[in-house]
Design a protein around this motif. Structure first.
Motif, PDB file in Angstrom:
ATOM      1  N   LEU A 528      -3.766  -0.865  10.329  1.00 52.50           N
ATOM      2  CA  LEU A 528      -3.700  -0.348   8.970  1.00 52.50           C
ATOM      3  C   LEU A 528      -5.041  -0.461   8.239  1.00 52.50           C
ATOM      4  O   LEU A 528      -5.577  -1.560   8.083  1.00 52.50           O
ATOM      5  CB  LEU A 528      -2.636  -1.076   8.161  1.00 52.50           C
ATOM      6  CG  LEU A 528      -1.183  -0.735   8.498  1.00 52.50           C
ATOM      7  CD1 LEU A 528      -0.234  -1.536   7.602  1.00 52.50           C
ATOM      8  CD2 LEU A 528      -0.912   0.757   8.356  1.00 52.50           C
ATOM      9  N   PRO A 529      -5.560   0.662   7.722  1.00 46.04           N
ATOM     10  CA  PRO A 529      -6.736   0.612   6.853  1.00 46.04           C
ATOM     11  C   PRO A 529      -6.365   0.403   5.392  1.00 46.04           C
ATOM     12  O   PRO A 529      -7.242   0.371   4.527  1.00 46.04           O
ATOM     13  CB  PRO A 529      -7.367   1.990   7.064  1.00 46.04           C
ATOM     14  CG  PRO A 529      -6.204   2.885   7.346  1.00 46.04           C
ATOM     15  CD  PRO A 529      -5.175   2.045   8.064  1.00 46.04           C
ATOM     16  N   ALA A 530      -5.067   0.282   5.127  1.00 46.53           N
ATOM     17  CA  ALA A 530      -4.584   0.075   3.757  1.00 46.53           C
ATOM     18  C   ALA A 530      -3.276  -0.699   3.810  1.00 46.53           C
ATOM     19  O   ALA A 530      -2.485  -0.535   4.736  1.00 46.53           O
ATOM     20  CB  ALA A 530      -4.373   1.409   3.048  1.00 46.53           C
ATOM     21  N   THR A 531      -3.047  -1.538   2.820  1.00 49.79           N
ATOM     22  CA  THR A 531      -1.847  -2.364   2.735  1.00 49.79           C
ATOM     23  C   THR A 531      -0.646  -1.522   2.315  1.00 49.79           C
ATOM     24  O   THR A 531      -0.743  -0.701   1.396  1.00 49.79           O
ATOM     25  CB  THR A 531      -2.045  -3.485   1.700  1.00 49.79           C
ATOM     26  OG1 THR A 531      -3.229  -4.216   2.036  1.00 49.79           O
ATOM     27  CG2 THR A 531      -0.861  -4.419   1.665  1.00 49.79           C
ATOM     28  N   TYR A 532       0.482  -1.738   2.977  1.00 45.59           N
ATOM     29  CA  TYR A 532       1.738  -1.123   2.547  1.00 45.59           C
ATOM     30  C   TYR A 532       2.470  -2.100   1.639  1.00 45.59           C
ATOM     31  O   TYR A 532       2.850  -3.189   2.083  1.00 45.59           O
ATOM     32  CB  TYR A 532       2.631  -0.802   3.744  1.00 45.59           C
ATOM     33  CG  TYR A 532       2.387   0.541   4.382  1.00 45.59           C
ATOM     34  CD1 TYR A 532       3.337   1.555   4.294  1.00 45.59           C
ATOM     35  CD2 TYR A 532       1.212   0.804   5.082  1.00 45.59           C
ATOM     36  CE1 TYR A 532       3.129   2.786   4.889  1.00 45.59           C
ATOM     37  CE2 TYR A 532       0.995   2.036   5.676  1.00 45.59           C
ATOM     38  CZ  TYR A 532       1.961   3.022   5.572  1.00 45.59           C
ATOM     39  OH  TYR A 532       1.729   4.249   6.158  1.00 45.59           O
TER      40      TYR A 532
END
Length: 763
Positions: A528-532
């Motif tokens: 993941l390049p971004a937090t969910y």
């Protein structure tokens, strides 16, 4: 069938376009224009040429050639006209960061930059950039309008898919690799945007004002810009936003003090399209090139020169900055035989697209190891029209690319399942429960559209898609959800499904790449390049004052740093991604004093029974007195390992790895104290930790220089602004329209020359 097997081969013009320099100049040209074909130093050639230029010729070089009411172009996104008298070639600027855009066909629709970011693969980023450059040059363009160095501050941002994620280090590393790939093929990279341009709402209007403190600006939003400057980017684009009350394209602090002063950038700064809202102030602040037209930098700048508001020396510097990379990259000697009508895609480029899609696909959940599918899977139901006619390969706006054809998820899965002896059915979602119940495994494909020009209201899938997933999951516990979205979304049905895979607008090879991952022909390579977040309320900028209000008072706590600082449990953490095998970390070793050259090493071992990929990640925790977030990503290495294989991964720190921005000294400083260095497979899975003591506080950069003489503090004076509007009414109108359009957005463009379709009963 894969597009790799059917796409037209790249032909003569593209092969020529891959050459960095062309043949020697004609002797007659060398006599008339001695700077052409010369072995003299670049600076000498620039001085020679500028000394021969008239005022008109200088002004013609610092703006685009679009005529009034022409939103882009001509031909490309923007063009500087050639000057035959002085042998200055035309300069064509082409979108964009995900492949050749501007409505051109015969190109490769690469996966989105977010898909690339999910690969955490700098070598792949280099080849991604090189592919874009080869195709841009094959179309006759010279400048690639990319990579994007904006951060994913909030996943509601319309251009979220165009970013390289939420972290400045990941963004900076991958963007720098793209710059090297683009410029290694002889095209000029134009990195965008400087700075803190993170939303579309009311962009280019006074209400779109990013209010950011200096430390946050330097450590978070300017850090990737410094990385691309260090990589040699030829150009930088200023954004549509205001920064602390001053438009980015006439912001002295951004353009002259930081970019050209602190970072030492010697290329040219280009306005975003119709982002020029000043004439004299923009030039004096450090913007060198207006796009796409030329009123502000034509008659209005001429008036500034004649009145003394802008010096001739400033104009000469602007001209020199544009000429410098043109000489460095051999544009004066290059034969320009590329054409916008040429077909520039081919099997080699399609293979890059597929590799990015496969390595970017991120497996978030895989209960009971349902994936990869095997020979015991006798039937698969593919559900959702996002697997057919409503497939998304590319997001909207300047990054939009038209594929020759997109392999849909249904078609890719059907072809791979046929080889495995399995039956495949399709339902558009209207009978999701029935379709899922009748199959061994249900693959439900959902989508959420995102585009430049308009932010999204939320991070929820449509009610229709959420209901479709819930119905399928209720009917079949072996339900896999494929999320084709620009960034993180909420998952209210997560506990009811067996698996979730994020696809990130994966380009023309979508279906084949997806099938390869589902069947285990390739390991799901993404992290993941971004937090969910669990819900939108958990986002760092969830407060309306922050997004779209413009207050950046979350400070340094962007992305995972926010969740760490606030003690919020994410749905899936930054850096997370499952493999079909397992990995172990051991033998951490730290060598050095914390300065440049300090190394951190660890051993990664594949402890499973299948080959697979892992991304080893290094995080640094600062002394409490530094007031940094709990940890910062400072290194990553992607490894591919066979069963039982181990590899020693090594991270080398630079001067900024353990540093912070000192607002009193206006410089980077590495503070004394104890640091913790952690290595593992995600921001929340760090089994190895080591300590490092820094003995004394040390400045690690020069201070930001003061404003240069004559630089403005803000916009043009009132009387000059009135003159700008009166003399340039069309440009002023379009500047306002850029913001007005953000209230309703633009319609999506075609995804492919051959429109995608839902399968028929006959297949």
């Amino acid at each position: 069938m894969s597009l790799i097997a059917v796409t037209t081969l790249v032909t003569g013009s593209v092969a020529h376009a891959a050459e960095v320099s062309g043949p020697a100049a004609d002797p007659a040209v060398e006599t008339r224009c001695p700077w052409v074909g010369s072995d003299a130093p670049v600076e000498q050639r620039i001085d020679q040429l500028v000394s021969r230029m008239t005022l008109d010729e200088k002004l013609d070089l610092v703006h685009g050639s679009a005529v009034p009411f022409q939103f882009v172009g001509p031909t490309y996104a923007g063009t500087i006209s050639e000057n035959p008298r002085l042998c200055i070639p035309q300069l064509g600027l082409s979108d964009g960061p995900a492949g050749v855009g501007n409505g051109h066909t015969g190109v490769t629709q690469l996966p989105s930059p977010m898909a690339l970011a999910a690969s955490w693969d700098a070598d792949l980023a280099n080849r991604y950039g090189a592919t874009i450059a080869r195709e841009s040059r094959g179309k006759g363009a010279d400048v690639v309008l990319g990579p994007t160095v904006d951060l994913l501050r909030d996943p509601r941002a319309g251009r979220s898919f165009e970013t390289l994620g939420e972290d400045p280090h990941l963004t900076g590393e991958l963007a720098a690799a793209q710059v090297e790939g683009i410029q290694g093929e002889g095209a000029l990279a134009q990195s965008k945007h400087i700075a803190a341009y993170n939303q579309e709402t009311l962009r280019n209007l006074p209400a779109n004002d990013s209010v950011v403190d200096e430390r946050t600006l330097q450590e978070v939003y300017l850090s990737p810009v410094q990385d691309v400057v260090d990589a040699g980017t030829a150009s930088v684009m200023c954004g549509y936003n205001r920064l602390n009350g001053v438009h980015a394209c006439n912001n002295t602090y951004l353009l002259s003090q930081v970019l050209k002063g602190q970072f030492g950038f010697d290329g040219f700064v280009t306005s975003d399209w119709f982002a020029t809202q000043a004439s004299h102030a923009a030039a004096n602040a450090g913007m060198d090139l207006q796009m796409p037209g030329g009123c502000h930098y034509g008659p209005r700048l001429r008036r500034g020169i004649n009145s003394g508001a802008v010096t001739t020396a400033k104009l000469d510097d602007m001209v020199s900055r544009i000429l410098r990379p043109m000489f460095r990259f051999g544009l004066f000697e290059r034969e320009d035989d590329g054409s916008p009508d040429d077909v520039v895609t081919g099997p080699e480029h399609a293979a890059v697209a597929r590799e990015v899609a496969e390595k970017g696909m991120t497996l978030l959940k895989n209960d009971d190891a349902l994936l990869p599918l095997g020979d015991d899977t006798g039937s698969v139901a593919v559900i959702g029209d996002a697997a057919g006619e409503r497939v998304i390969g590319s997001g909207g706006g300047s990054p939009h690319v038209i594929a020759p054809e997109i392999v849909t998820p249904h078609d890719g899965i059907a072809e791979r399942a046929r080889r495995a002896g399995a039956d495949v059915t399709f339902d558009d979602g209207s009978q999701a429960g029935e379709a899922a119940e009748a199959a061994d495994v249900a693959v439900v494909v959902a989508r959420k559209w995102s585009t430049e020009s308009k932010d999204n209201r939320d991070i929820r899938l449509s009610d229709k898609d959420n209901e479709m997933i819930s119905e399928a999951a209720a009917a079949n516990p072996n339900t896999i959800v494929v999320l084709n979205t620009a960034g993180p979304v909420e998952m209210p049905w997560l506990d009811d499904v067996a698996g979730v895979l994020a696809a990130w607008y994966p380009g023309q090879e979508y279906g084949d790449a997806l099938a390869s991952v589902l069947y285990g022909d390739s390991d799901p390579g993404g992290r993941l390049p971004a937090t969910y977040p669990v819900s939108q309320a958990d986002l760092p900028a969830a407060d309306a004052d922050r997004f779209p209000g413009g207050s950046y008072d979350e400070g340094l706590a962007v992305g995972y740093r926010w969740y760490d600082r606030e003690g919020i449990e994410p749905l899936f953490p930054f850096g997370h991604g499952l493999s079909y095998t397992t990995f172990d970390y051991s033998e951490l070793q730290v060598d050095g004093d914390g300065g440049a050259g300090t190394t951190v090493a660890a051993t990664v071992t594949n402890t499973g029974e299948r080959a697979g990929s892992e991304v080893a990640q290094l995080y640094v925790s600062h002394p409490e007195s530094a007031s940094e977030p709990p940890k910062r990503l400072e290194g990553f290495r992607r490894v591919e390992l066979e069963p039982g294989e181990s590899e020693r991964v090594r991270f080398e720190l630079d001067e900024r790895s353990l540093a912070q921005w000192d607002v009193d000294a206006d410089r980077w400083v590495r503070g004394a104290g104890g640091y913790t260095l952690s290595v593992g497979g995600s921001s929340r899975d760090l089994p190895l930790t080591g300590d490092l003591a820094v003995e004394e506080t040390t400045p690690v950069s020069e201070p930001t220089p003061p404003p240069p003489p004559g630089a403005p503090e803000g916009d043009d004076p009132a009387w000059t602004k009135i003159g700008n509007v009166a003399r340039c009414p069309v440009e002023s109108l379009y500047a306002g329209m850029i913001g007005a359009i953000s209230l309703f957005g633009l319609p999506p463009g075609d995804q492919a020359t051959r429109p995608p379709r839902n399968p028929t009963d006959e297949g």
